[in-house]
Enzyme design. Structure first.
Site, PDB file in Angstrom:
ATOM      1  N   LEU A  31     -77.582 -47.448-116.793  1.00  0.00           N
ATOM      2  CA  LEU A  31     -77.139 -47.184-118.228  1.00  0.00           C
ATOM      3  C   LEU A  31     -75.991 -47.799-118.793  1.00  0.00           C
ATOM      4  CD1 LEU A  31     -77.510 -43.139-117.744  1.00  0.00           C
ATOM      5  CD2 LEU A  31     -78.808 -44.690-119.061  1.00  0.00           C
ATOM      6  N   GLY A  32     -75.099 -48.213-117.855  1.00  0.00           N
ATOM      7  CA  GLY A  32     -73.920 -48.967-118.356  1.00  0.00           C
ATOM      8  C   GLY A  32     -73.121 -49.500-116.986  1.00  0.00           C
TER       9      GLY A  32
ATOM     10  N   GLY B 233     -68.915 -50.298-116.134  1.00  0.00           N
ATOM     11  CA  GLY B 233     -67.554 -50.260-116.814  1.00  0.00           C
ATOM     12  C   GLY B 233     -66.405 -50.863-115.584  1.00  0.00           C
TER      13      GLY B 233
ATOM     14  N   PHE C 234     -64.756 -48.829-114.052  1.00  0.00           N
ATOM     15  CA  PHE C 234     -64.689 -47.604-113.001  1.00  0.00           C
ATOM     16  C   PHE C 234     -66.083 -47.456-112.267  1.00  0.00           C
ATOM     17  CE2 PHE C 234     -64.042 -43.409-112.004  1.00  0.00           C
ATOM     18  CZ  PHE C 234     -62.715 -43.409-111.273  1.00  0.00           C
ATOM     19  N   GLY C 235     -67.143 -48.292-112.529  1.00  0.00           N
ATOM     20  CA  GLY C 235     -68.283 -48.143-111.867  1.00  0.00           C
ATOM     21  C   GLY C 235     -69.600 -48.391-112.513  1.00  0.00           C
ATOM     22  N   ARG C 236     -70.551 -48.459-111.948  1.00  0.00           N
ATOM     23  CA  ARG C 236     -71.747 -48.429-112.701  1.00  0.00           C
ATOM     24  C   ARG C 236     -72.657 -47.247-112.613  1.00  0.00           C
ATOM     25  NH1 ARG C 236     -73.776 -54.021-112.202  1.00  0.00           N
ATOM     26  NH2 ARG C 236     -76.029 -53.284-111.965  1.00  0.00           N
ATOM     27  N   VAL C 237     -73.198 -46.877-113.828  1.00  0.00           N
ATOM     28  CA  VAL C 237     -73.811 -45.632-114.172  1.00  0.00           C
ATOM     29  C   VAL C 237     -75.679 -45.690-114.277  1.00  0.00           C
ATOM     30  CG1 VAL C 237     -73.938 -43.574-115.714  1.00  0.00           C
ATOM     31  CG2 VAL C 237     -71.762 -45.042-115.323  1.00  0.00           C
TER      32      VAL C 237
ATOM     33  N   LYS D  82     -72.885 -42.024-111.390  1.00  0.00           N
ATOM     34  CA  LYS D  82     -71.758 -43.087-111.259  1.00  0.00           C
ATOM     35  C   LYS D  82     -71.492 -43.645-109.657  1.00  0.00           C
ATOM     36  CE  LYS D  82     -68.680 -43.263-114.372  1.00  0.00           C
ATOM     37  NZ  LYS D  82     -67.419 -43.148-115.409  1.00  0.00           N
TER      38      LYS D  82
ATOM     39  N   ASP E 293     -58.019 -41.750-121.482  1.00  0.00           N
ATOM     40  CA  ASP E 293     -58.748 -42.725-121.962  1.00  0.00           C
ATOM     41  C   ASP E 293     -59.671 -42.052-123.129  1.00  0.00           C
ATOM     42  OD1 ASP E 293     -59.676 -45.520-121.832  1.00  0.00           O
ATOM     43  OD2 ASP E 293     -61.058 -45.098-120.213  1.00  0.00           O
TER      44      ASP E 293
END
Length: 637
Positions: free
Chosen positions: A351-352, A354, A356-359, A374, A471
């Site tokens: 899905l995305g 970032g 902070f990790g992969r989702v 995530k 954030d």
């Protein structure tokens, strides 16, 4: 002399009649021929079952006796005695988890306008929960543990007065006289349960008794609470049921109901009550799956040729569980389930990505519930422990405008977070989409802003601790199927107690353009820094521009400064997103833009609280008058 005595007797009788309550009663052995008032998704099935909720998620249902009843004496306004009995059943898709419960309700109105489903049981909302002006008495049968309401567990009965923090509660159980103890009873077993609720106006005691339908009324109530109903009940009140659904498919049924004021409720004819629908074999969650998996392993180990395959498979799904994690086990998913849910974390499910990790998108194999998973890598043992504790604290948050954390899993140096899946994705992808069908209209934007503000207000003031998100931005606001905005990604959040000072300093985190100016000098993230980021977010949504517009001219590079300049020139409305065209409400647009400027004021003391922001957005508090001196200049700070 006889005539005088006769006259006094007659007068005494008239006084008693004036003081006494109506002897109102009714009985429904099934609901085929009843005149109830329905609201929401409540309905009567062809065989006479009152079905409060169905397989629709996040909905509510109400069913009230259509005629209001008189609950106070005519003469002195004291509350009347009453008695009611009903049989209900909660049928969940699973054996060990249920959606939200339901309640017997005494309400001034036959519609609970503004009430919310899920944990609010179709009774209240965050704004009015606990208000004395509600004049609501309820007996809840709650199957979800909500820490925000002080719930004792996920299977309890509670007496509620004007809110969902029960004045008295007990685990669901019934008194077994033969052994002199209370026996546990599962509210969502799918089996019928009988309830007796009785109020005595002399000792002002409200008693609640429950038992399985095949057990006679216990001699001792489950709950007995002293309550003066004079200030709670109006003279005329509606009585009925309220229920709500959540993310787990659950049906709430009422099979029969009797009621009486000033006397004992008529006994239900249990043999004549409608039958519950034939149930398919209900699914179980972790415990059964683990048992079956172990049985499969034992069987396979008997075959020598399968040893190598089983060892490699076991290592693939091996998880890390330590003693300190026991407190969080209710939130833990198996890695094997998450692996299956995401089809082995395939790129097609991504899905995305970032910082902070992969989702990944997934569908849990047992329940078919869609989730977002995530994956986060972590090597520090102490940092991992602190992270789990903090994430699990945040996992107890419950608000309609916050993305729900469902649980987690640990495997080697990897940490997996499981969230509810929101089909419309992140707000920024729609705000800055090129094609028209994916754009967000003004009404949707305004509702999203109000939703995120409500979620932040909950984080800052309404939860048991203060949560500073750190954030807030459009890419961290996700949209459900109805375009409701939910604030997510709590990976940078910090918690502290109400009334304490968040005096710890950390390295500066956040996203460029949303970071409050004082954060760069103090390093202290507070609710004020969240309000600043929210102000930038509001301007971003209204203007359709990113906080820092790379490639723009110098005077329009910074979003806050550009909007502030346009306001000074008297052309504030020209800052709106061109994609809106003329489809917007000028009054709402100006309100939102001014709120964005006030919230992003360079001085923390000049910014409003999120409570005030919510009041501004709903018209409950007038917006302060802006002045050039007050708005200042971000570039000069």
């Amino acid at each position: 002399m006889g005539m005088v005595i006769f006259s006094i007797s007659v007068l005494s009788l008239l006084v008693r009649l004036a003081v006494s309550c109506d002897d109102t009663n009714f009985i429904y052995n099934g609901f085929k021929k009843t005149d109830l008032h329905f609201d929401g998704i409540a309905e009567v099935s062809p065989n006479g079952l009152l079905r409060m909720t169905n397989t629709t998620k996040n909905q509510q249902g109400h069913a009230f006796h259509r005629v209001p009843l008189r609950f106070k004496n005519n003469f002195d306004g004291s509350p009347c005695s009453f008695s009611t009995s009903f049989v209900f059943a909660i049928v969940s898709q699973y054996t060990d988890v249920s959606a939200h419960g339901f309640a017997l309700v005494f309400s001034p109105t036959e519609e609970r306008s503004g009430a919310l489903p899920s944990q609010y049981l179709g009774l209240f909302n965050p704004a009015n929960n606990g208000n004395a002006s509600n004049h609501v008495l309820a007996v809840e049968f709650d199957t979800i543990f909500n820490i925000e309401f002080g719930d004792i567990d996920n299977n309890h009965v509670g007496i509620d007065v004007n809110g969902l923090r029960s004045v008295a509660a007990a685990p669901a159980s019934y008194y077994a006289g033969d052994v002199g103890t209370f026996k546990n009873l599962s509210l969502f077993s799918g089996e019928p349960i009988q309830v007796w609720v009785e109020y005595n106006n002399e000792d002002m005691k409200l008693n609640v008794t429950i038992s399985p339908v095949n057990v006679a009324k216990p001699s001792m109530p489950l709950l007995s609470s002293a309550i003066n109903l004079s200030a709670i009940m109006y003279e005329a009140m509606y009585v009925g049921f309220s229920s709500s659904s959540g993310s787990v498919i659950t049906s709430h049924y009422v099979l029969g109901w009797s009621f009486r004021i000033n006397g004992q409720a008529p006994a239900l004819s249990l043999s004549n009550l409608p039958l519950l629908p034939q149930r398919n074999k209900r699914k179980t969650t972790t415990s059964l799956k683990i048992g079956l998996s172990l049985a499969g392993v034992v069987f396979a180990l008997g075959t020598l040729s399968g040893i190598g395959f089983l060892v490699s498979r076991k290592m693939r799904f091996k998880e890390v569980v330590e003693d300190w994690e026991i407190d969080y086990m209710t939130h833990r998913f198996s890695y094997k389930d998450l692996y299956k849910a995401t089809r082995g974390f395939r790129e097609e499910e991504l899905l995305g990505v970032g910082g902070f990790g992969r989702v990944y998108k997934g569908k849990l194999p047992t329940s078919n519930i869609e989730v977002a998973v995530k994956r986060v890598s972590h090597n520090s043992q102490q940092a991992m422990r602190e992270f789990v504790a903090e994430i699990m604290s945040i996992g107890r948050l419950r608000h309609r405008n916050l993305v729900q954390l469902l649980g987690y899993c640990r495997r080697k140096g990897e940490f997996l977070l499981v969230y509810e899946f929101l089909p419309n994705g992140s707000l920024d992808k729609l705000l800055f989409a090129e094609q028209w069908p994916t754009r967000v209209d003004w009404n949707q934007r305004f509702q999203i802003i109000k939703g995120v503000a409500s979620g932040l207000f909950y984080l800052h003031e309404e939860w048991e601790q203060v949560v500073v998100h750190r954030d807030i931005k459009a890419s961290n606001v996700l949209l459900d199927s109805e375009m409701n905005g939910k604030l997510g990604d709590f990976g940078l959040s910090r918690l502290y107690d109400h009334g304490s000072d968040p005096n710890t300093t950390t390295h500066i985190v956040g996203t460029m353009g949303y970071i409050a100016p004082e954060l760069t000098s103090t390093g202290r993230a507070t609710t004020h820094t969240d309000v600043f980021a929210f102000g930038v977010f509001v301007l971003e949504v209204a203007c359709g521009r990113r906080p820092i517009e790379h490639g723009a001219s110098t005077d329009s590079l910074n979003l806050i400064d550009w909007v502030r300049t346009c306001w000074r020139r008297g052309v504030l409305a020209e800052t709106r997103d061109p994609k809106l065209g003329t489809d917007f409400v000028m009054q709402e647009l100006e309100l939102v833009l001014k709120i964005g400027l006030i919230c992003s004021h360079p001085s923390p003391a000049a910014r409003p609280s999120m409570r005030q922001v919510v009041q501004y957005l709903h018209g409950d508090l007038p917006l302060p008058k802006l002045s050039i001196a007050e708005t200042g200049s971000l570039m000069s700070t």
